[in-house]
Design an enzyme around this catalytic site. Structure first.
Site, PDB file in Angstrom:
ATOM      1  CD  GLU A 102     -10.057   3.866  -0.658  1.00 54.38           C
ATOM      2  OE1 GLU A 102     -10.923   4.313   0.106  1.00 54.38           O
ATOM      3  OE2 GLU A 102      -8.890   3.592  -0.293  1.00 54.38           O
TER       4      GLU A 102
ATOM      5  CG  HIS B 130      -4.507   2.083  -2.107  1.00 53.81           C
ATOM      6  ND1 HIS B 130      -4.465   2.837  -0.960  1.00 53.81           N
ATOM      7  CD2 HIS B 130      -5.820   1.979  -2.441  1.00 53.81           C
ATOM      8  CE1 HIS B 130      -5.712   3.161  -0.603  1.00 53.81           C
ATOM      9  NE2 HIS B 130      -6.551   2.662  -1.484  1.00 53.81           N
TER      10      HIS B 130
ATOM     11  CG  ASP C  65      -2.334   0.570   0.826  1.00 57.82           C
ATOM     12  OD1 ASP C  65      -2.376   1.734   0.400  1.00 57.82           O
ATOM     13  OD2 ASP C  65      -3.346  -0.138   0.951  1.00 57.82           O
TER      14      ASP C  65
HETATM   15  C1  TNX Z   1     -10.758   1.853   2.178  1.00 54.38           C
HETATM   16  S1  TNX Z   1     -11.521  -0.977   1.595  1.00 54.38           S
HETATM   17  C2  TNX Z   1      -9.671   1.148   1.666  1.00 54.38           C
HETATM   18  C3  TNX Z   1      -8.453   1.008   2.472  1.00 54.38           C
HETATM   19  C4  TNX Z   1      -8.562   1.741   3.775  1.00 54.38           C
HETATM   20  C5  TNX Z   1      -9.935   1.531   4.355  1.00 54.38           C
HETATM   21  C6  TNX Z   1     -10.131   2.119   5.710  1.00 54.38           C
HETATM   22  C7  TNX Z   1     -10.545  -0.686   0.475  1.00 54.38           C
HETATM   23  C8  TNX Z   1     -10.580  -1.632  -0.613  1.00 54.38           C
HETATM   24  N1  TNX Z   1      -9.753   0.409   0.524  1.00 54.38           N
HETATM   25  O1  TNX Z   1      -7.333   1.428   1.740  1.00 54.38           O
HETATM   26  O2  TNX Z   1      -7.572   1.279   4.629  1.00 54.38           O
HETATM   27  O3  TNX Z   1     -10.882   2.097   3.488  1.00 54.38           O
HETATM   28  O4  TNX Z   1     -11.348   1.708   6.276  1.00 54.38           O
END
Ligand code: TNX
Length: 739
Positions: free
Chosen positions: A321, A258, A185
Site C-alpha cells: 500500500e 506505512h 506502521d
Molecule cells: C491492508 S494487508 C494492509 C494493512 C491493513 C489491512 C487491513 C497489507 C499488506 N496491508 O496495513 O491493516 O489491509 O485489513
C-alpha cells in the site's frame, strides 16, 4: 448363558459410553483406534526421555501443569519421549498402548507436535482417582506445509510480551511454526533501536486513537496518548520463547510506505515538506521514505540491528500500500528514475525493494515483501506474501519467487467472522469459519515446479479494531484452528463437517486455558438464491443444531430445511445454545420490484442494485453496495420487458457506520415510445438534505416503460485524515426498488 449375554451387553455398553473418538485438530495423517483403554496412574510417570529432549520434557511438564494434571509419579504406565531419525523432520508417532504413551519424533519439532496431540487427548480424557484413561491408538503424523504462520500487528494496537507469549502458545498448540511480528506502521513504531532512539521516543507514541470506525462520519480521536514498544531484552525473550516451541519469528519493518511513525521520528527520511505525525486514525497515508542515499544508510544501520536480534533467515520489509503522491513531486525521484531508466513509480518502488534487499542479503538474510513489490522488477530471491487474493502469489511462483499465501478472502482475521448484526465491530469484510477451511493454498493452475514455490500460508491479524488481548483472541479463535488444519492435514483428509464435530473439544480446551473463543460460527448465516419464478430459496447455515427464524416478524419457526420466500420478506434468524438461550441476530431483507434482475448499463459492479436484497451497513461488506466517485453516475436500467412504474426508491444510508454519503442531486428519466429520455422526477440538494431515513423515494405519474435512467451526483467534500485535507466524497447506494 445369561451371564455371557449380560457380559457381552456390558461390553457393548462400555464401547458406546466410553470416550468419543479422539478429536484432534489439525487432523492427523493417520489414526488407528485400538479396542482398549490405558489408565495412566496419577501423578503421571515421565518415562525415559532422550537427552536431546530436555526442553521438550520441560514443555510437557508445563503443559501438564496448565491442565492441572499432577506428574512426577514413579509407577505404572507413563509417558515417554524419543527421537527416531528414521522418521522425517517434524513428523511424529504417538502410541497409547499397554505401557503408556510413547511419542517418537523425527526431530525435536516432531516430538513437540506429538506433545500437542497428547495435550488434546488429555483434555478429552476421563480423569478420576485411578488416573487418566486414554483410548488406545496409534497416530502417525506430519505436516503438509513447511511454513505455517500467524501474523500479529502490534502497531495499530500494542500487546505486551506476556500476551505475545500467549499468542505463541496458541501457535504451538496448533502445530504452527512461524510468528510474523508486524512491528512498525503509521500508528506506532514498536522496536527499540540503539542507533535511532527517536524511533521509539517519538515514533512509539501517538496523541490519540480514533473512536469507533475511522470511516464513521466525523470520526474523532479520543485524545489519549497511546503507545509502547519492545526493548531488546524483551525481543530476545520472545525469540527464545518461540525457539523453544520450534517457531521462527519473522520481524517486519514496513518500508517505504506505512512509514508515518518512522518519518515523524526522523523527518529527513521523508520526501518533501512532510508534516508526518504518528497517526491517530487508520488508513493508507502518503508519508513515504525518500529513496535517497541517506535513507539507505539509515536502513542499513537499522536492519543490522534487526538481523542481530532475530536469528531467523528472513526479514520482512513490507512494501504494501505505497502511495506515491510524495514521490511524484520529488526531484531526487525524477533523477533516479531517469538514471535507472525506470518507467513509473511502481518501478521506482521495485528499485527501492531491490536496494533494500541488497542490504538484507549482505546481513546474511532474505527478504519477504507484500505482493505489491511485484509492481516492478524485483529479483526472484525475494519471497512474496500474496494478500490481495492469490493472483500475486501465482504470478510470483511463475517468476520463480518463493510464495507465502495469505489471501484476504480466506485468512484476514481482522474481518468479520459472522454476518449476524450483533457481531462486534470489525474493519469490514466477512471471513467465516467455512471460508477459512475452504482455503486452498496451492492454486490448481500452477505447474508441479511452480507449486514447489508455495512454502505455505499464514493468517494476518491487523489490529486497527482489535484494541485488547481478549479481542485478539476472539478474532483468531477458532479461525486459526481451521487454518491449522488447512496447513497441516493432507488435503484429501479435510472435511468441514468432521472438523466441526471435533471443534467443540478444542474450544473447551482453549477456554479452560483462559482464551476467549468466538461464538460467531454458532450463530446463523442467511443465504438466499433466486429461483426461475422470482421467489427466493433461503438457507440458514450454522454449526449450531437448533436454528430458528421468523419472516416479517411472524411466528417463530424451527429451521429444518431451506424454505421459500415468495416475493418480499424480512428474514430474522438466531440459534438456540445448549443451555437454551438464544444466540445471534442474522437479518436479510428481500424485496420484490420491477427491476429485479434487470440489466444495468453505465456502471460496473452494479448488480447489487437489482438483486432483491437490501444492504446493511452494520456488517459492512463492499459487495452489497454500488460505489460511485464524485463524478457521479448515469445508469440505464433495462427492465427486459415493459412494466408500469410510478416510483424509484434508492437505498443510501442504512446506518451510521460508514461514509455512506448521500448524493446531492438525483433524477429519474423514462424512455418514451419515441426512444427519447423524459425527466420523470428529480431531487436537488435541499430536498435531499431534508430527507431522513435510509432511502430516497422519487414518485411520478404511472408510465409503462422498458428502460429507466437514473442520474446521481455528489459535489460534497469531507475531511480526509489520510490526506489532511477536504476531499470529494464518494457515495454508495444499494437496491433500486422500482415499482
Ligand atoms: C491492508 S494487508 C494492509 C494493512 C491493513 C489491512 C487491513 C497489507 C499488506 N496491508 O496495513 O491493516 O489491509 O485489513
Amino acid at each position: 448363558m445369561l451371564r455371557i449375554f449380560l457380559l457381552s451387553l456390558g461390553l457393548v455398553t462400555a464401547l458406546i459410553v466410553g470416550p468419543a473418538r479422539a478429536a484432534v485438530i489439525p487432523a492427523p495423517v493417520s489414526i488407528q483406534h485400538g479396542n482398549g483403554f490405558t489408565v495412566l496412574p496419577l501423578p503421571l510417570q515421565l518415562l525415559g526421555v532422550d537427552a536431546a529432549l530436555v526442553s521438550e520434557q520441560q514443555l510437557l511438564q508445563q503443559y501438564l501443569n496448565s491442565a492441572d494434571i499432577a506428574f512426577g509419579g514413579a509407577a505404572g504406565p507413563g509417558i515417554g519421549l524419543a527421537i527416531d531419525q528414521a522418521l522425517t523432520a517434524s513428523a511424529y508417532r504417538l502410541e497409547v498402548g499397554g505401557t503408556g504413551v510413547s511419542i517418537v519424533g523425527g526431530d525435536q519439532a516432531g516430538v513437540l507436535h506429538g506433545l500437542q496431540t497428547l495435550r488434546q487427548l488429555l483434555a478429552q480424557a476421563d480423569i478420576s482417582e485411578q488416573g487418566v484413561q486414554l483410548a488406545q491408538l496409534v497416530i502417525t503424523d506430519q505436516p503438509r506445509f513447511g511454513y505455517r504462520g500467524m501474523h500479529l500487528d502490534v502497531s495499530r494496537h500494542f500487546f505486551d510480551v506476556d500476551f505475545i507469549k500467549r499468542y505463541i502458545d496458541l501457535l504451538a498448540l496448533h502445530k504452527m511454526n512461524v510468528f510474523h511480528w508486524h512491528l512498525t506502521d503509521d500508528q506506532g513504531w514498536r522496536l527499540e533501536s540503539k542507533a535511532f532512539p527517536r524511533l521509539t521516543d517519538v515514533g512509539a507514541w501517538r496523541s490519540g486513537t480514533v473512536v469507533g470506525h475511522t470511516h464513521d462520519a466525523g470520526a474523532m480521536s479520543d485524545g489519549r496518548r497511546y503507545g509502547g514498544y519492545y526493548s531488546w531484552d524483551e525481543v530476545r525473550e520472545v525469540v527464545a520463547y518461540a525457539a523453544q516451541r520450534h517457531i521462527m519469528v519473522v520481524p517486519e519493518i514496513d518500508v517505504p510506505g506505512h512509514a508515518s511513525a518512522m518519518i515523524a521520528a526522523y523527518p529527513e527520511l521523508g520526501c518533501g515538506e512532510s508534516q508526518a505525525k504518528v497517526q491517530t486514525h487508520f488508513g493508507v497515508f502518503p508519508e513515504i521514505l525518500c529513496p535517497s542515499d541517506a535513507t539507505f544508510t539509515f536502513l542499513e544501520t537499522l536492519l543490522t540491528e534487526v538481523a542481530e536480534l532475530f536469528p531467523g533467515p528472513y526479514i520482512h520489509i513490507g512494501g504494501d500500500e505505497v502511495r506515491k503522491d510524495r514521490w511524484e513531486d520529488c526531484d531526487l525521484c525524477d533523477a533516479l528514475m531517469k538514471a535507472h531508466a525506470l518507467e513509473d513509480h511502481g518501478e521506482l518502488q521495485a528499485w527501492f525493494v531491490n536496494r533494500t534487499e541488497t542490504i538484507v542479503n549482505a546481513l546474511g538474510k532474505r527478504i519477504i515483501g507484500w505482493d505489491e513489490i511485484l509492481d516492478g522488477e524485483v529479483r526472484p530471491s525475494a519471497t512474496v506474501m500474496s494478500w490481495r487474493g492469490q493472483e500475486g502469489g501465482i504470478r510470483a511462483a511463475r517468476a520463480g519467487h518463493d510464495v507465502i499465501m495469505t489471501p484476504l478472502q480466506h485468512v484476514y482475521f481482522d474481518f468479520y467472522q459472522g454476518s449476524s448484526v450483533d457481531e462486534p465491530m470489525a474493519i469490514h469484510g466477512l471471513t467465516r469459519l467455512p471460508d477459512v477451511y475452504a482455503f486452498q493454498p496451492v492454486p490448481a493452475e500452477l505447474s508441479a515446479k511452480e507449486r514447489g514455490h508455495i512454502l505455505g500460508a499464514q493468517a494476518n491479524l491487523w489490529t486497527e479494531y482489535v484494541p485488547t488481548e481478549t479481542d485478539a483472541e476472539r478474532m483468531v479463535l477458532p479461525r486459526m484452528s481451521a487454518l491449522a488444519e488447512v496447513l497441516w492435514t493432507p488435503v484429501e483428509k479435510r472435511n468441514f463437517e468432521a472438523f466441526a464435530q471435533r471443534l467443540p473439544a478444542l474450544e473447551a480446551q482453549l477456554r479452560a486455558l483462559g482464551y476467549e473463543v468466538a461464538d460467531s460460527h454458532y450463530k446463523p448465516h442467511i443465504k438466499a438464491s433466486e429461483n426461475d419464478d422470482g421467489s427466493f430459496t433461503v438457507t440458514l447455515e450454522s454449526l449450531a443444531q437448533d436454528m430458528r427464524y421468523r419472516i416479517d416478524g411472524g411466528a417463530e419457526q424451527r429451521y429444518s430445511a431451506p424454505f421459500t420466500v415468495a416475493k418480499s420478506g424480512a428474514v430474522n434468524a438466531w440459534t438456540i445454545q445448549p443451555d437454551g438461550s438464544p444466540l445471534g441476530d442474522a437479518r436479510l431483507t428481500l424485496v420484490d420490484h420491477a427491476a429485479r434482475g434487470a440489466t444495468i448499463h453505465g456502471a460496473k459492479h452494479a448488480a447489487a442494485l437489482v438483486d432483491g436484497r437490501l444492504a446493511t451497513d452494520r456488517i459492512f461488506r463492499y459487495p452489497e453496495w454500488a460505489s460511485f466517485g464524485p463524478e457521479g453516475v448515469d445508469l440505464v436500467i433495462d427492465l427486459l420487458r415493459p412494466a408500469a412504474v410510478s416510483s424509484v426508491s434508492i437505498g443510501w444510508q442504512a446506518g451510521v457506520h460508514r461514509k455512506l454519503f448521500r448524493p446531492t442531486a438525483v433524477s429519474v428519466l423514462l424512455k418514451n415510445s419515441q426512444g427519447e429520455w423524459q425527466l420523470a422526477a428529480e431531487l436537488d440538494r435541499e430536498a435531499i438534505a431534508a430527507l431522513d431515513g435510509h432511502r430516497i423515494e422519487l414518485n411520478f405519474p404511472t408510465a409503462t416503460v422498458g428502460e429507466l435512467r437514473i442520474v446521481a451526483a455528489s459535489d460534497q467534500l469531507h475531511w480526509s485524515e489520510e490526506q489532511s485535507k477536504d476531499v470529494p466524497s464518494t457515495f454508495k447506494i444499494d437496491e433500486l426498488v422500482i415499482r
